[in-house]
Design a protein around this motif. Structure first.
Motif, PDB file in Angstrom:
ATOM      1  N   ALA A  56       0.826  -1.196   0.000  1.00 62.53           N
ATOM      2  CA  ALA A  56       0.000   0.000   0.000  1.00 62.53           C
ATOM      3  C   ALA A  56       0.859   1.243   0.000  1.00 62.53           C
ATOM      4  N   HIS A  57       0.340   2.220  -0.668  1.00 63.36           N
ATOM      5  CA  HIS A  57       0.905   3.558  -0.665  1.00 63.36           C
ATOM      6  C   HIS A  57       0.122   4.304   0.402  1.00 63.36           C
ATOM      7  N   PHE A  58       0.809   4.763   1.450  1.00 65.26           N
ATOM      8  CA  PHE A  58       0.151   5.511   2.523  1.00 65.26           C
ATOM      9  C   PHE A  58       0.624   6.956   2.446  1.00 65.26           C
ATOM     10  N   SER A  59      -0.322   7.867   2.494  1.00 66.68           N
ATOM     11  CA  SER A  59       0.044   9.280   2.467  1.00 66.68           C
ATOM     12  C   SER A  59      -0.766  10.052   3.499  1.00 66.68           C
ATOM     13  N   SER A  60      -0.116  11.061   4.044  1.00 69.02           N
ATOM     14  CA  SER A  60      -0.745  11.971   4.983  1.00 69.02           C
ATOM     15  C   SER A  60      -0.024  13.303   4.854  1.00 69.02           C
ATOM     16  N   GLY A  61      -0.729  14.293   4.363  1.00 66.61           N
ATOM     17  CA  GLY A  61      -0.102  15.592   4.122  1.00 66.61           C
ATOM     18  C   GLY A  61       1.016  15.460   3.103  1.00 66.61           C
ATOM     19  N   ASP A  62       2.209  15.935   3.454  1.00 68.06           N
ATOM     20  CA  ASP A  62       3.360  15.852   2.550  1.00 68.06           C
ATOM     21  C   ASP A  62       4.107  14.528   2.668  1.00 68.06           C
ATOM     22  N   PHE A  63       3.724  13.686   3.605  1.00 73.04           N
ATOM     23  CA  PHE A  63       4.404  12.406   3.818  1.00 73.04           C
ATOM     24  C   PHE A  63       3.764  11.324   2.966  1.00 73.04           C
ATOM     25  N   SER A  64       4.601  10.479   2.375  1.00 71.32           N
ATOM     26  CA  SER A  64       4.130   9.388   1.541  1.00 71.32           C
ATOM     27  C   SER A  64       5.122   8.236   1.602  1.00 71.32           C
ATOM     28  N   ILE A  65       4.600   6.994   1.654  1.00 72.87           N
ATOM     29  CA  ILE A  65       5.475   5.824   1.712  1.00 72.87           C
ATOM     30  C   ILE A  65       4.749   4.623   1.111  1.00 72.87           C
TER      31      ILE A  65
END
Length: 186
Positions: A56-65
């Motif tokens: 999964a690609h997880f993102s929150s605001g400017d953070f992504s992983i």
């Protein structure tokens, strides 16, 4: 002089105010929102004859992983202090269910993926794998926020392995929760 209070009422000076409970980062209203976008992991060592492996690609605001470990993704969301996560699943292309950090239950759409009828065997198998990934993510997120309710044997793994790995991938300025609560004795 008469009293403005009704008969039998105590004077205002004797009323005790409830004690304030200090808010922990996990309890604050400033929680972030995140998005979890599932897709099949290509060339994964975890992919087997039992079915596809998902990441999964997880993102929150400017953070992504991008990660294939749903448990670690749950801890990453905890470190970021994410309270609401939108789910983007291949098996549900026209819906975006949400999970809450403080709720243990899965959205009905995700639960329904495990009992899909009428689809091809491959589609059912993929939908079940997606539901399982989300289930582990939600359980991990719930476990972190509720670490004071969990047995020490469970939380020890989180403290020793998952939390340190999550702290390595989340930049320091974005880290809100960097420790877990005290666990229940075993």
């Amino acid at each position: 002089m008469g009293s403005s209070q009704p008969p039998g009422a105590e004077p205002a000076a004797n009323i005790s105010m409830p004690e304030e409970v200090p808010a922990t980062p996990a309890m604050t209203l400033g929680q972030r929102h995140g998005t979890l976008t599932l897709s099949q992991a290509s060339r994964s060592a975890r992919a087997s004859a039992q079915g596809p492996a998902y990441g999964a690609h997880f993102s929150s605001g400017d953070f992504s992983i991008w990660l294939e470990d749903s448990n670690l993704l749950g801890v990453v969301a905890y470190v970021l202090n994410v309270g609401t996560v939108r789910l983007s699943l291949p098996a549900l292309p026209d819906r975006t269910p949400r999970v809450q950090a403080f709720e243990r239950s899965l959205p009905p759409e995700v639960i329904a993926l495990t009992s899909r009828g009428g689809s091809s065997l491959l589609a059912r198998h993929n939908a079940e794998a997606e539901a399982q990934f989300v289930r582990r993510f939600v359980a991990s997120l719930w476990c972190c926020y509720g670490s004071d309710r969990e047995p020490a044997t469970v939380i020890d793994r989180y403290r020793q392995v998952l939390l340190p790995n999550a702290l390595k991938v989340v930049p320091k300025p974005l880290q809100v929760n960097s420790a877990l609560g005290k666990s229940q004795p075993t």
